[in-house]
Design a protein around this motif. Structure first.
Motif, PDB file in Angstrom:
ATOM      1  N   LEU A 282     -28.709  50.993  81.513  1.00 45.15           N
ATOM      2  CA  LEU A 282     -28.047  51.942  80.611  1.00 45.15           C
ATOM      3  C   LEU A 282     -28.605  51.855  79.199  1.00 45.15           C
ATOM      4  O   LEU A 282     -28.736  52.856  78.501  1.00 45.15           O
ATOM      5  CB  LEU A 282     -26.537  51.681  80.573  1.00 45.15           C
ATOM      6  N   TRP A 283     -28.904  50.654  78.760  1.00 42.09           N
ATOM      7  CA  TRP A 283     -29.435  50.464  77.409  1.00 42.09           C
ATOM      8  C   TRP A 283     -30.863  50.969  77.280  1.00 42.09           C
ATOM      9  O   TRP A 283     -31.205  51.646  76.310  1.00 42.09           O
ATOM     10  CB  TRP A 283     -29.414  48.984  77.021  1.00 42.09           C
ATOM     11  N   ILE A 284     -31.726  50.592  78.235  1.00 43.87           N
ATOM     12  CA  ILE A 284     -33.158  50.849  78.054  1.00 43.87           C
ATOM     13  C   ILE A 284     -33.661  52.073  78.806  1.00 43.87           C
ATOM     14  O   ILE A 284     -34.728  52.583  78.501  1.00 43.87           O
ATOM     15  CB  ILE A 284     -34.002  49.619  78.429  1.00 43.87           C
TER      16      ILE A 284
ATOM     17  N   LEU B 193     -20.349  49.109  78.610  1.00 44.85           N
ATOM     18  CA  LEU B 193     -19.484  49.963  77.783  1.00 44.85           C
ATOM     19  C   LEU B 193     -20.122  50.255  76.429  1.00 44.85           C
ATOM     20  O   LEU B 193     -20.050  51.378  75.930  1.00 44.85           O
ATOM     21  CB  LEU B 193     -18.112  49.321  77.612  1.00 44.85           C
ATOM     22  N   LEU B 194     -20.753  49.260  75.833  1.00 44.50           N
ATOM     23  CA  LEU B 194     -21.447  49.479  74.561  1.00 44.50           C
ATOM     24  C   LEU B 194     -22.602  50.463  74.734  1.00 44.50           C
ATOM     25  O   LEU B 194     -22.834  51.320  73.876  1.00 44.50           O
ATOM     26  CB  LEU B 194     -21.959  48.155  73.994  1.00 44.50           C
ATOM     27  N   ALA B 195     -23.329  50.331  75.834  1.00 42.42           N
ATOM     28  CA  ALA B 195     -24.437  51.252  76.093  1.00 42.42           C
ATOM     29  C   ALA B 195     -23.926  52.680  76.259  1.00 42.42           C
ATOM     30  O   ALA B 195     -24.529  53.625  75.732  1.00 42.42           O
ATOM     31  CB  ALA B 195     -25.204  50.803  77.336  1.00 42.42           C
ATOM     32  N   LEU B 196     -22.829  52.825  76.994  1.00 40.44           N
ATOM     33  CA  LEU B 196     -22.242  54.157  77.166  1.00 40.44           C
ATOM     34  C   LEU B 196     -21.794  54.733  75.825  1.00 40.44           C
ATOM     35  O   LEU B 196     -21.954  55.935  75.570  1.00 40.44           O
ATOM     36  CB  LEU B 196     -21.078  54.106  78.152  1.00 40.44           C
ATOM     37  N   ALA B 197     -21.238  53.881  74.969  1.00 39.32           N
ATOM     38  CA  ALA B 197     -20.811  54.345  73.638  1.00 39.32           C
ATOM     39  C   ALA B 197     -22.010  54.811  72.818  1.00 39.32           C
ATOM     40  O   ALA B 197     -21.940  55.847  72.140  1.00 39.32           O
ATOM     41  CB  ALA B 197     -20.055  53.237  72.912  1.00 39.32           C
TER      42      ALA B 197
ATOM     43  N   SER C 161     -29.681  46.376  66.908  1.00 35.78           N
ATOM     44  CA  SER C 161     -29.194  45.022  66.647  1.00 35.78           C
ATOM     45  C   SER C 161     -28.018  44.666  67.561  1.00 35.78           C
ATOM     46  O   SER C 161     -27.888  43.508  67.977  1.00 35.78           O
ATOM     47  CB  SER C 161     -28.803  44.862  65.173  1.00 35.78           C
ATOM     48  N   VAL C 162     -27.176  45.627  67.900  1.00 39.78           N
ATOM     49  CA  VAL C 162     -26.064  45.370  68.823  1.00 39.78           C
ATOM     50  C   VAL C 162     -26.609  45.021  70.201  1.00 39.78           C
ATOM     51  O   VAL C 162     -26.165  44.067  70.843  1.00 39.78           O
ATOM     52  CB  VAL C 162     -25.113  46.583  68.901  1.00 39.78           C
ATOM     53  N   CYS C 163     -27.582  45.795  70.662  1.00 40.97           N
ATOM     54  CA  CYS C 163     -28.182  45.523  71.964  1.00 40.97           C
ATOM     55  C   CYS C 163     -28.881  44.169  71.970  1.00 40.97           C
ATOM     56  O   CYS C 163     -28.741  43.390  72.928  1.00 40.97           O
ATOM     57  CB  CYS C 163     -29.171  46.628  72.335  1.00 40.97           C
ATOM     58  N   LEU C 164     -29.622  43.859  70.918  1.00 35.61           N
ATOM     59  CA  LEU C 164     -30.309  42.565  70.847  1.00 35.61           C
ATOM     60  C   LEU C 164     -29.308  41.409  70.826  1.00 35.61           C
ATOM     61  O   LEU C 164     -29.557  40.360  71.440  1.00 35.61           O
ATOM     62  CB  LEU C 164     -31.227  42.514  69.629  1.00 35.61           C
ATOM     63  N   MET C 165     -28.179  41.590  70.160  1.00 34.89           N
ATOM     64  CA  MET C 165     -27.141  40.556  70.143  1.00 34.89           C
ATOM     65  C   MET C 165     -26.579  40.351  71.551  1.00 34.89           C
ATOM     66  O   MET C 165     -26.367  39.219  71.993  1.00 34.89           O
ATOM     67  CB  MET C 165     -26.034  40.922  69.158  1.00 34.89           C
ATOM     68  N   TRP C 166     -26.326  41.450  72.256  1.00 33.22           N
ATOM     69  CA  TRP C 166     -25.835  41.363  73.632  1.00 33.22           C
ATOM     70  C   TRP C 166     -26.860  40.663  74.530  1.00 33.22           C
ATOM     71  O   TRP C 166     -26.499  39.801  75.330  1.00 33.22           O
ATOM     72  CB  TRP C 166     -25.521  42.769  74.144  1.00 33.22           C
TER      73      TRP C 166
END
Length: 166
Positions: free
Chosen positions: A85-87, A32-36, A3-8
């Motif tokens: 980074l996310w996918i 940064l969120l992806a790295l976290a 959900s965080v990634c979809l919001m971004w």
């Protein structure tokens, strides 16, 4: 974390559709969120560091060529790196294909509506006025296709439906 990634991705899409640019702070926040998520082992696609870093590198370098040719903005390139980074590398090709197909439909519709003799203003209503890349005063090229937005939509489609078929 999906959900965080979809919001971004939603923020990227809305910003790029409205402004025809992706701000640095939004691309950096996504990276940064992806790295976290990678550090805490909560990556939305269950990726590992190698897959994510390869995705970031290939995503960034793959679009860097188009930036160097002057047909894409720098925000699209930075977003592609953060998206990688996310996918991860494994999902990058399907997302690129989906995003490129959507951008191609946008381009065809833009051309058709620009030439439509009955209501030429419909193109402006649907797609807005093409704007020059922010900070690029030397270029006269316009960037009317919000490619990052279409990549974001492609990633969202892949995250929601693409994983189920695999």
């Amino acid at each position: 974390m999906t959900s965080v990634c979809l919001m971004w991705l939603l923020l990227i899409a809305v910003y790029d559709f409205k402004q025809r640019r992706v701000p640095n702070w939004l691309a950096l926040a996504g990276a940064l969120l992806a790295l976290a998520t990678l550090a805490f082992g909560t990556s939305p696609l269950g990726g590992d560091w190698t897959n994510a870093l390869l995705g970031a590198g290939i995503g960034f370098c793959g679009l860097l060529v188009f930036y160097a040719l002057g047909v894409m903005g720098a925000g699209d390139v930075k977003f592609a790196g953060a998206l990688g980074l996310w996918i991860g590398l494994s999902a990058l090709l399907p997302v690129w294909l989906i995003g490129s197909l959507l951008a191609g439909v946008h381009a065809v519709l833009w051309m058709v509506l620009q030439r439509w003799p009955v209501l030429p203003g419909v193109a402006l209503m649907l797609f807005g006025s093409p704007s020059q890349a922010v900070g690029d005063t030397s270029s006269t090229r316009v960037r009317f296709i919000p490619y990052a937005a279409y990549l974001a939509l492609g990633a969202a489609v892949w995250m929601v439906w693409g994983r189920q078929s695999g």
